[in-house]
Design a protein around this motif. Structure first.
Motif, mmCIF file in Angstrom:
data_model
loop_
_atom_site.group_PDB
_atom_site.id
_atom_site.type_symbol
_atom_site.label_atom_id
_atom_site.label_comp_id
_atom_site.label_asym_id
_atom_site.label_seq_id
_atom_site.Cartn_x
_atom_site.Cartn_y
_atom_site.Cartn_z
ATOM 1 N N UNK A 83 11.465 10.597 6.961
ATOM 2 C CA UNK A 83 10.086 10.100 7.010
ATOM 3 C C UNK A 83 9.879 8.877 6.112
ATOM 4 N N UNK A 84 10.909 8.030 5.986
ATOM 5 C CA UNK A 84 10.811 6.844 5.134
ATOM 6 C C UNK A 84 10.384 5.629 5.958
ATOM 7 N N UNK A 85 9.711 4.713 5.293
ATOM 8 C CA UNK A 85 9.352 3.437 5.926
ATOM 9 C C UNK A 85 9.296 2.361 4.849
ATOM 10 N N UNK A 86 9.476 1.108 5.280
ATOM 11 C CA UNK A 86 9.519 -0.032 4.368
ATOM 12 C C UNK A 86 8.302 -0.916 4.575
ATOM 13 N N UNK A 87 7.720 -1.350 3.478
ATOM 14 C CA UNK A 87 6.701 -2.399 3.500
ATOM 15 C C UNK A 87 7.343 -3.625 2.873
ATOM 16 N N UNK A 88 7.564 -4.651 3.688
ATOM 17 C CA UNK A 88 8.338 -5.809 3.267
ATOM 18 C C UNK A 88 7.424 -7.017 3.121
ATOM 19 N N UNK A 89 7.503 -7.658 1.970
ATOM 20 C CA UNK A 89 6.795 -8.918 1.738
ATOM 21 C C UNK A 89 7.806 -9.934 1.236
ATOM 22 N N UNK A 90 7.441 -11.214 1.184
ATOM 23 C CA UNK A 90 8.419 -12.208 0.711
ATOM 24 C C UNK A 90 8.871 -11.980 -0.727
ATOM 25 N N UNK A 91 8.075 -11.280 -1.535
ATOM 26 C CA UNK A 91 8.427 -11.091 -2.944
ATOM 27 C C UNK A 91 9.128 -9.775 -3.227
ATOM 28 N N UNK A 92 8.986 -8.766 -2.354
ATOM 29 C CA UNK A 92 9.596 -7.470 -2.631
ATOM 30 C C UNK A 92 9.708 -6.644 -1.356
ATOM 31 N N UNK A 93 10.477 -5.569 -1.469
ATOM 32 C CA UNK A 93 10.606 -4.601 -0.379
ATOM 33 C C UNK A 93 10.359 -3.228 -0.986
ATOM 34 N N UNK A 94 9.319 -2.543 -0.542
ATOM 35 C CA UNK A 94 8.930 -1.255 -1.112
ATOM 36 C C UNK A 94 9.294 -0.139 -0.130
ATOM 37 N N UNK A 95 10.143 0.794 -0.581
ATOM 38 C CA UNK A 95 10.569 1.915 0.251
ATOM 39 C C UNK A 95 9.704 3.131 -0.080
ATOM 40 N N UNK A 96 9.044 3.683 0.940
ATOM 41 C CA UNK A 96 8.112 4.795 0.770
ATOM 42 C C UNK A 96 8.530 5.961 1.657
#
Length: 658
Positions: A256-269
């Protein structure tokens, strides 16, 4: 006063609910302390109360209604609530850690979580009911009785207490009661703050241990934020949802993981279930769409001197022009279609994941900008159209067929993309190595001619270079053989020829962007580009770290040369990039004096406006405006004219004696 807790917040077990419960528990604990004090006072003054019937009635009526049994019942319910809360927390942790490959463990963890959640919700609802039905009443009665007893005690000791002390005593007790009521009124107030989605998620830390922590996340005000406790200041994960993308992640064992990706970081939730994972992904996607919609509908957006609609129109135009260059419709590094980010010093387009990796390299390697959200100056668009993914990959991936490293594709893990990008641009593993003597055949005359033909076939046609009368040392023909030159000299020659592929190749092979040609008056590649009136070439050098104030042996910098030659567009560019308009050459002439002597009204205007704008800012001090709107408007107009209609600008074709 009756304490009201939100049943919906209770079922979510949100930080707001925990904060409300904490306030109630603190008040009950305070009430318990007050009861102890009352009992102590009761024992001390019992003999006095027997002589005063009305005081005896007060104590005999009040104390039974607020016995320790009432408080004990509340504490028992709270204890059951806390026990079920701890069980739920352990079940959530077990469910989160269950590896996707072990079906038996997954099934057991899921069932345990389901049972623990049911038990917790039952106990939580009982606890809230107890608070709403009894705790508020207990607290109110305790405050009232405390006030009455204080007054009673004063009356019993009135012989030794002044009227002024009595009044102050009563006021203090009333103020204490009012403060308690205001605290509960504040707890009852619920502020949504435009929350689009909220709930608990596990977040993987970016440290070396990659630990997972459970935090309360919410989407609000076009941002993704999280907090541990309700009183904590929210930590912003994504500043602007327009700059991010979201997608499921299957690269780790957790489900049940998903990534929120922005140009400055990648957050794994990580969510607790597949349904929650999909709900969060949909919520982030909808919020991204809403953020773009709000931007389009907001009439007040945009920079100074220009409306938001104009800025958006320019952004769309930049995207169309840049993506029309060969190879630019796919990410330069992973091939994902429709890239809407760019590296302006490399001249390539990127997807959002690769743009984030490029940003992490540092601006000395790659300067990332959004093709849709950032404003684009015309000289930057012109520069991007001179290069492109095909040209740059021909340089940075020249030896890709000779190595075993496989180039990542759009669906490759982020780690593979990051490894490839660092190898490509930082370590430069795939460029053609220089031989011990001379240049590689890639940059001999035939290749140089082929590269120039590729560039000239694009939408922006470049006129042939005309040698300047006073520049006998400049190459007289675009067909000059550039082989045998080391990177610094190669950059120097190709800057005058406006040969962008060769300039990019020279930089890739380590050319010093501020290389000095001692044999030609200590001229630099930037001054060579000025001599050719090459606006995009100057911008390319500046974006790659060229010093806009580096002077030659005559004490003249790029701004001096642009002023002498009457290149208004370049004067505008250098002033925007911080050129010193007060610098004097060996003849003690600054650019303003030179422009006045040459009767170039446009350049005089630009130089004087820049000087006046700086003086006004200095007069305003630290709290002054960052720049005058009129100043920005004028420079923007000159930039557009220099890039799109250069024939409208006044030029001088000769170098006057100054």
């Amino acid at each position: 006063m009756t304490v009201k807790l939100d049943f919906e917040e209770c079922l979510k077990d949100s930080p707001r609910f925990r904060a409300d419960i904490e306030v109630v528990q603190n008040d009950v604990s305070e009430l318990e302390t007050r009861l102890d004090k009352v009992r102590h006072m009761h024992r001390i003054h019992l003999h006095a109360l027997r002589q005063k019937k009305k005081y005896r009635n007060l104590f005999s009526l009040s104390l039974p209604f607020l016995s320790s049994r009432d408080v004990r019942r509340f504490k028992d319910v709270r204890k059951e609530f806390e026990r079920s809360s701890e069980c739920l927390e352990r079940a959530q942790e077990r469910n989160a850690q269950a590896p996707r490959g072990k079906v038996h463990e997954v099934e057991e963890a899921s069932n345990a979580l389901l049972n623990a959640r049911r038990s917790f919700r039952a106990e939580a609802l009982d606890y809230v009911l107890e608070v709403r039905m009894n705790a508020g009443v207990l607290i109110k009665r305790g405050n009232d009785i405390h006030l009455k007893i204080n007054i009673c005690v004063w009356r019993m000791t009135s012989a030794s207490v002044s009227v002024q002390q009595h009044t102050q005593f009563v006021l203090n007790a009333a103020r204490e009661k009012r403060d308690m009521e205001q605290r509960h009124a504040a707890v009852k107030k619920k502020v949504s703050n435009g929350i689009a989605m909220e709930g608990y998620l596990y977040k993987r830390a970016s440290n070396a241990f990659k630990t997972w922590s459970r935090r309360w996340f919410s989407i609000q005000k076009n941002q993704l934020v999280y907090q541990k406790k309700f009183k904590d200041q929210p930590t912003v994960v994504v500043d602007d949802l327009r700059l991010c993308t979201v997608k499921p992640s299957t690269e780790n064992e957790r489900r049940f993981c998903f990534e929120v990706v922005s140009p400055s970081k990648c957050c794994l939730l990580q969510a607790d279930s597949d349904r929650q994972q999909q709900a969060w992904i949909s919520a982030v996607q909808n919020s991204i769409a809403s953020a773009f919609q709000e931007r389009r509908e907001d009439p007040h957006r945009g920079g100074g001197g220009g409306g938001g609609a104009d800025q958006e129109s320019e952004g769309c135009k930049a995207l169309e022009e840049v993506q029309a260059i060969p190879g630019n419709k796919q990410c330069c590094d992973c091939g994902e279609p429709g890239p809407d980010w760019a590296s302006i010093n490399l001249g390539i387009t990127l997807c959002i994941i690769c743009s984030g990796i490029h940003r992490s390299l540092g601006v000395h390697f790659s300067k990332v900008r959004s093709l849709t959200l950032d404003s684009w100056e015309p000289e930057l668009v012109k520069l991007m159209c001179e290069l492109g993914n095909t040209v740059i990959n021909r340089i940075y991936e020249a030896r890709i067929d000779e190595i075993t490293i496989k180039k990542p594709h759009a669906s490759s893990p982020r780690g593979d993309k990051e490894s490839w990008i660092r190898s490509k641009y930082v370590e430069k593993k795939f460029i053609q190595k220089l031989p011990e003597t001379g240049r590689n055949p890639l940059l001999r005359r035939s290749s140089a001619r082929r590269n120039r033909a590729t560039t000239q076939d694009r939408t922006v046609q470049r006129p042939p270079i005309k040698p300047k009368p006073n520049r006998a040392t400049l190459p007289r023909s675009t067909e000059e053989d550039l082989s045998g030159l080391h990177p610094g000299a190669l950059l120097y020659r190709s800057a005058a020829l406006q040969n962008f592929p060769v300039m990019a190749d020279a930089l890739a092979h380590g050319a010093d962007v501020n290389w000095v040609n001692v044999a030609e008056e200590s001229s630099t590649p930037l001054i060579q580009a000025v001599s050719a009136n090459a606006l995009a070439a100057c911008e390319f050098l500046l974006q790659n770290g060229a010093n806009v104030n580096q002077v030659d042996s005559n004490g003249r910098g790029p701004l001096h040369h642009a002023t002498i030659l009457g290149h208004t567009g370049l004067v505008c560019l250098f002033l925007k990039r911080g050129a010193d308009y007060n610098a004097r050459d060996k003849n003690q002439k600054d650019p303003i004096t030179i422009a006045v002597d040459n009767a170039n009204a446009d350049i005089v205007t630009l130089l004087r406006i820049a000087k006046m704008n700086k003086e006004m800012r200095e007069m305003d001090g630290a709290f002054g405006q960052s720049g005058d709107d009129t100043y920005h408007d004028i420079f923007r107009d000159f930039s557009h004219m220099a890039s799109n209609n250069p024939e409208k600008l006044k030029r001088r074709s000769a170098d006057p004696k100054s």
